[in-house]
Design an enzyme around this catalytic site. Structure first.
Site, PDB file in Angstrom:
ATOM      1  N   HIS A 186      71.808 -23.810 -78.154  1.00 53.58           N
ATOM      2  CA  HIS A 186      73.037 -23.342 -80.012  1.00 53.58           C
ATOM      3  C   HIS A 186      72.658 -21.739 -79.918  1.00 53.58           C
ATOM      4  O   HIS A 186      73.971 -21.072 -79.308  1.00 53.58           O
ATOM      5  CB  HIS A 186      71.392 -23.750 -80.803  1.00 53.58           C
ATOM      6  CG  HIS A 186      72.156 -24.205 -82.238  1.00 53.58           C
ATOM      7  ND1 HIS A 186      72.508 -24.066 -82.417  1.00 53.58           N
ATOM      8  CD2 HIS A 186      70.883 -23.769 -83.336  1.00 53.58           C
ATOM      9  CE1 HIS A 186      73.358 -23.785 -83.693  1.00 53.58           C
ATOM     10  NE2 HIS A 186      72.028 -24.292 -84.146  1.00 53.58           N
ATOM     11  N   ASP A 198      80.746 -19.008 -80.567  1.00 55.59           N
ATOM     12  CA  ASP A 198      79.704 -18.310 -79.390  1.00 55.59           C
ATOM     13  C   ASP A 198      81.134 -17.303 -78.958  1.00 55.59           C
ATOM     14  O   ASP A 198      80.666 -16.488 -77.998  1.00 55.59           O
ATOM     15  CB  ASP A 198      78.516 -18.726 -79.222  1.00 55.59           C
ATOM     16  CG  ASP A 198      77.406 -19.274 -80.054  1.00 55.59           C
ATOM     17  OD1 ASP A 198      77.877 -18.959 -80.934  1.00 55.59           O
ATOM     18  OD2 ASP A 198      77.131 -20.523 -79.972  1.00 55.59           O
ATOM     19  N   ARG A 223      86.721 -22.168 -85.283  1.00 56.50           N
ATOM     20  CA  ARG A 223      85.133 -20.575 -86.111  1.00 56.50           C
ATOM     21  C   ARG A 223      85.926 -19.480 -84.202  1.00 56.50           C
ATOM     22  O   ARG A 223      86.226 -18.404 -84.587  1.00 56.50           O
ATOM     23  CB  ARG A 223      84.435 -21.309 -85.768  1.00 56.50           C
ATOM     24  CG  ARG A 223      83.711 -22.280 -86.722  1.00 56.50           C
ATOM     25  CD  ARG A 223      82.935 -22.184 -86.895  1.00 56.50           C
ATOM     26  NE  ARG A 223      81.560 -23.206 -85.415  1.00 56.50           N
ATOM     27  CZ  ARG A 223      80.276 -23.411 -85.526  1.00 56.50           C
ATOM     28  NH1 ARG A 223      79.257 -23.073 -85.976  1.00 56.50           N
ATOM     29  NH2 ARG A 223      80.728 -23.579 -84.211  1.00 56.50           N
ATOM     30  N   SER A 240      69.651 -25.836 -86.012  1.00 56.83           N
ATOM     31  CA  SER A 240      68.942 -24.853 -86.330  1.00 56.83           C
ATOM     32  C   SER A 240      69.407 -25.961 -88.888  1.00 56.83           C
ATOM     33  O   SER A 240      67.951 -25.462 -89.294  1.00 56.83           O
ATOM     34  CB  SER A 240      69.669 -23.672 -87.344  1.00 56.83           C
ATOM     35  OG  SER A 240      71.379 -24.608 -87.543  1.00 56.83           O
ATOM     36  N   HIS A 243      80.530 -28.493 -76.998  1.00 58.58           N
ATOM     37  CA  HIS A 243      79.753 -29.163 -77.738  1.00 58.58           C
ATOM     38  C   HIS A 243      79.452 -30.271 -78.020  1.00 58.58           C
ATOM     39  O   HIS A 243      79.989 -30.900 -77.399  1.00 58.58           O
ATOM     40  CB  HIS A 243      80.721 -28.732 -79.090  1.00 58.58           C
ATOM     41  CG  HIS A 243      80.391 -28.451 -80.095  1.00 58.58           C
ATOM     42  ND1 HIS A 243      79.750 -29.213 -80.962  1.00 58.58           N
ATOM     43  CD2 HIS A 243      79.783 -27.776 -81.272  1.00 58.58           C
ATOM     44  CE1 HIS A 243      79.653 -29.197 -82.462  1.00 58.58           C
ATOM     45  NE2 HIS A 243      79.540 -27.480 -82.521  1.00 58.58           N
TER      46      HIS A 243
HETATM   47  N1  CMX Z   1      79.318 -25.241 -68.966  1.00 59.45           N
HETATM   48  C1  CMX Z   1      78.617 -26.124 -67.976  1.00 59.45           C
HETATM   49  N2  CMX Z   1      78.053 -27.913 -67.542  1.00 59.45           N
HETATM   50  C2  CMX Z   1      78.264 -27.658 -68.869  1.00 59.45           C
HETATM   51  C3  CMX Z   1      78.885 -27.371 -70.278  1.00 59.45           C
HETATM   52  C4  CMX Z   1      79.336 -26.096 -70.258  1.00 59.45           C
HETATM   53  N3  CMX Z   1      79.752 -24.841 -70.984  1.00 59.45           N
HETATM   54  N4  CMX Z   1      78.697 -28.246 -71.745  1.00 59.45           N
HETATM   55  C5  CMX Z   1      78.462 -29.295 -71.018  1.00 59.45           C
HETATM   56  N5  CMX Z   1      78.038 -29.290 -69.853  1.00 59.45           N
HETATM   57  C6  CMX Z   1      77.286 -30.475 -69.233  1.00 59.45           C
HETATM   58  C7  CMX Z   1      76.641 -30.689 -69.647  1.00 59.45           C
HETATM   59  O1  CMX Z   1      75.150 -29.491 -69.369  1.00 59.45           O
HETATM   60  C8  CMX Z   1      76.042 -32.433 -69.491  1.00 59.45           C
HETATM   61  O2  CMX Z   1      75.442 -31.732 -67.787  1.00 59.45           O
HETATM   62  P1  CMX Z   1      74.666 -33.203 -67.084  1.00 59.45           P
HETATM   63  O3  CMX Z   1      74.947 -34.443 -67.930  1.00 59.45           O
HETATM   64  O4  CMX Z   1      74.262 -32.708 -65.284  1.00 59.45           O
HETATM   65  O5  CMX Z   1      73.097 -33.186 -67.890  1.00 59.45           O
HETATM   66  C9  CMX Z   1      77.103 -32.644 -68.969  1.00 59.45           C
HETATM   67  O6  CMX Z   1      78.104 -31.730 -69.201  1.00 59.45           O
HETATM   68  C10 CMX Z   1      77.750 -33.558 -70.272  1.00 59.45           C
HETATM   69  O7  CMX Z   1      77.145 -33.301 -71.208  1.00 59.45           O
HETATM   70  P2  CMX Z   1      78.557 -32.322 -72.976  1.00 59.45           P
HETATM   71  O8  CMX Z   1      77.921 -34.243 -73.129  1.00 59.45           O
HETATM   72  O9  CMX Z   1      79.611 -33.090 -72.645  1.00 59.45           O
HETATM   73  O10 CMX Z   1      77.616 -31.906 -74.097  1.00 59.45           O
HETATM   74  P3  CMX Z   1      76.268 -31.543 -74.844  1.00 59.45           P
HETATM   75  O11 CMX Z   1      76.681 -32.338 -76.019  1.00 59.45           O
HETATM   76  O12 CMX Z   1      75.040 -32.419 -74.141  1.00 59.45           O
HETATM   77  O13 CMX Z   1      75.654 -30.653 -74.774  1.00 59.45           O
HETATM   78  C11 CMX Z   1      76.936 -28.107 -75.606  1.00 59.45           C
HETATM   79  C12 CMX Z   1      76.317 -29.964 -76.142  1.00 59.45           C
HETATM   80  C13 CMX Z   1      76.972 -27.267 -76.156  1.00 59.45           C
HETATM   81  C14 CMX Z   1      74.713 -28.176 -75.629  1.00 59.45           C
HETATM   82  C15 CMX Z   1      76.909 -27.622 -74.047  1.00 59.45           C
HETATM   83  O14 CMX Z   1      77.828 -27.919 -73.665  1.00 59.45           O
HETATM   84  C16 CMX Z   1      76.516 -26.464 -73.284  1.00 59.45           C
HETATM   85  O15 CMX Z   1      75.122 -26.387 -72.910  1.00 59.45           O
HETATM   86  N6  CMX Z   1      77.271 -25.541 -73.561  1.00 59.45           N
HETATM   87  C17 CMX Z   1      76.527 -24.152 -73.168  1.00 59.45           C
HETATM   88  C18 CMX Z   1      76.102 -23.261 -74.185  1.00 59.45           C
HETATM   89  C19 CMX Z   1      76.609 -23.212 -75.902  1.00 59.45           C
HETATM   90  O16 CMX Z   1      77.809 -22.597 -75.615  1.00 59.45           O
HETATM   91  N7  CMX Z   1      76.110 -23.393 -77.065  1.00 59.45           N
HETATM   92  C20 CMX Z   1      76.541 -23.315 -78.308  1.00 59.45           C
HETATM   93  C21 CMX Z   1      77.247 -24.591 -78.906  1.00 59.45           C
HETATM   94  C22 CMX Z   1      77.659 -23.593 -80.036  1.00 59.45           C
HETATM   95  C23 CMX Z   1      76.230 -23.294 -81.261  1.00 59.45           C
HETATM   96  O17 CMX Z   1      75.256 -24.273 -81.247  1.00 59.45           O
HETATM   97  O18 CMX Z   1      75.688 -22.152 -81.662  1.00 59.45           O
END
Ligand code: CMX
Length: 440
Positions: A271, A373, A327, A241, A318
């Protein structure tokens, strides 16, 4: 000119001189190297932006102009009889770079009260959407309808001098922030409360008024809104964002267009939409298990099932943080103080015990800890706000504070059009074979 605008102008003029000097002397210094993995995998860790309002440390979490969340809770002015910081104060801090006085904060509350009028065509535009439209879509459509009011767009059309871009951006930022609670509350009451709207209260602070217009009366819900609006406001510049506002704004799209674009990004489940996904996920778990208070073992099993079915555990992980999000902790403290026996809040705390070891055991997740979140929805449900599809709108109202303060800085510092270089895999392959020297 207003007091806050004058102070911002003075700070920006000083910063412009300092940055010119820094660039003159050190402009050719390298601040990092970029790997092929970073180019393919979301540009993690590449420093490529300047965002003045806040800075994220992977271990410690967010600091707003140097202040952590507990420090802000102590140092920012409060509403009368309240304990939580007023987000007006955080906005002042992000914009001016100094802690505000109580009088500064009251001044901002007054200014936002005076600028909060939303023209009727905005409500009519939202009303034109079917009732089952997602609240974030209504929110973005409402912001876009409000773009007719942009000072920047009008003055640019009339031939605005580039020296004054910041001035028109500042006016738009203040107007837009002032008006967002009314739009958010309108969407809430339209969609969930039978279109019975509540007029703003001219004596309330910005978050208090939002709570009031949504129809909540409990003083501790007002406190939650003040905390919520403060902690969701900013998370440095690279998140979707914030980066979107900066990117779209760099084309000199006015603050309404830039902010609406950013809200489309916030509406993504990786996000801001994660806050609704968390509560949806917990509700589905409770339904499947047939209990309001699942045990730690039951939660662990459900987490495994979520992962096996190729889904993420919402609220965990994250892109930058590597510890529990402060937070999350601030909201946990709020829960302990105001609702320690709430079964949903307790489930959130049990999930906090169950999830990290499981995510850690997968070996690929860089951060197994909860983000902002993971907790927010349970606090809202406690006060009766069960309509979880609305939660991201609240996140969006808060996020306006950080990204629009940053946009004022972008224009005041004369930041240019953002245009990084991209490559094709063909070129990458040629480079790896030594046939192209693009990155040498
Ligand atoms: N549950 C399951 N798998 C997860 C995970 C979770 N909460 N978080 C990361 N992973 C997975 C990724 O999907 C990725 O899988 P692949 O290699 O198979 O594609 C792997 O672990 C490595 O990911 P990462 O490098 O640790 O995390 P990223 O930086 O790529 O992604 C985020 C960060 C937030 C998108 C991810 O942790 C996620 O999808 N979390 C759940 C959604 C969420 O809570 N989002 C809110 C974030 C805060 C906000 O912006 O509001």
């Amino acid at each position: 000119m207003g007091i806050i605008k004058d102070r911002f102008k003075a700070k920006a003029e000083q910063a412009n001189v300092e940055i010119k000097e820094i660039l003159k002397e050190h402009g050719s210094k390298k601040i990092g190297e970029v790997t092929l993995a970073q180019v393919y995998q979301g540009m993690r860790g590449i420093t490529g932006l300047v965002t003045e309002t806040s800075l994220l440390d992977a271990q410690e979490g967010i600091r707003f102009r140097g202040y952590s969340i507990p420090e802000l809770q102590e140092k920012l002015p409060k509403a009368e009889g309240g304990n939580e910081p007023l987000p007006e104060g955080l906005f002042y801090l992000m914009l001016i770079g100094e802690l505000p006085t109580q009088a500064d904060v009251e001044h901002i509350t007054d200014v936002w009260q005076r600028r909060s009028h939303v023209p009727n065509h905005v409500f009519a535009t939202i009303d034109a959407l079917p009732l089952d439209t997602h609240p974030m879509t209504m929110f973005v459509v409402g912001i876009m309808a409000l773009q007719t009011e942009s000072n920047f767009a009008r003055r640019y059309k009339e031939g605005l001098n580039k020296k004054d871009y910041w001035d028109a951006t500042f006016d738009d930022a203040m107007d837009l922030i002032a008006r967002l609670p009314r739009i958010a509350a309108y969407i809430y009451r339209r969609k969930y409360k039978n279109n019975q709207h509540i007029q703003p209260d001219g004596l309330l602070d910005w978050s208090g008024n939002l709570a009031h217009m949504m129809g909540y009366k409990d003083e501790s819900f007002f406190e939650l809104m003040r905390l919520y609006m403060t902690i969701h406001a900013d998370h440095e510049g690279g998140n979707v964002s914030a980066h979107t506002t900066h990117l779209v704004g760099s084309a000199l799209s006015d603050p309404y267009l830039s902010f609406a674009a950013s809200m489309n990004g916030l509406a993504g489940p990786l996000h801001g939409l994660a806050n609704q996904e968390v509560i949806k996920w917990i509700y589905e778990m409770r339904e499947e298990l047939g209990t309001e208070s699942p045990s730690k073992e039951q939660i662990e099993e459900y987490v495994q099932k979520t992962i096996t079915s190729g889904k993420v555990v919402p609220g965990y992980g994250h892109a930058v943080l590597r510890k529990t999000d402060p937070r999350f902790t601030a909201q946990m403290e709020f829960g302990k103080k105001h609702m320690p026996d709430d079964p949903l809040v307790q489930t959130v705390w049990n999930i906090y015990e169950a999830v990290p070891p499981i995510l850690q055991s997968l070996g690929k997740i860089k951060n197994p800890w909860p983000n902002v979140d993971a907790h927010s929805g349970a606090l809202l449900v406690h006060y009766g706000m069960v309509e979880y599809e609305f939660y991201t709108v609240l996140f969006g109202v808060s996020r306006a504070l950080g990204v629009l303060a940053s946009l004022c800085w972008d224009r005041a510092l004369g930041m240019p059009l953002e245009r990084p270089k991209s490559v094709t895999t063909e070129l990458v392959k040629a480079w790896l074979e030594g046939k192209d020297e693009i990155w040498e």
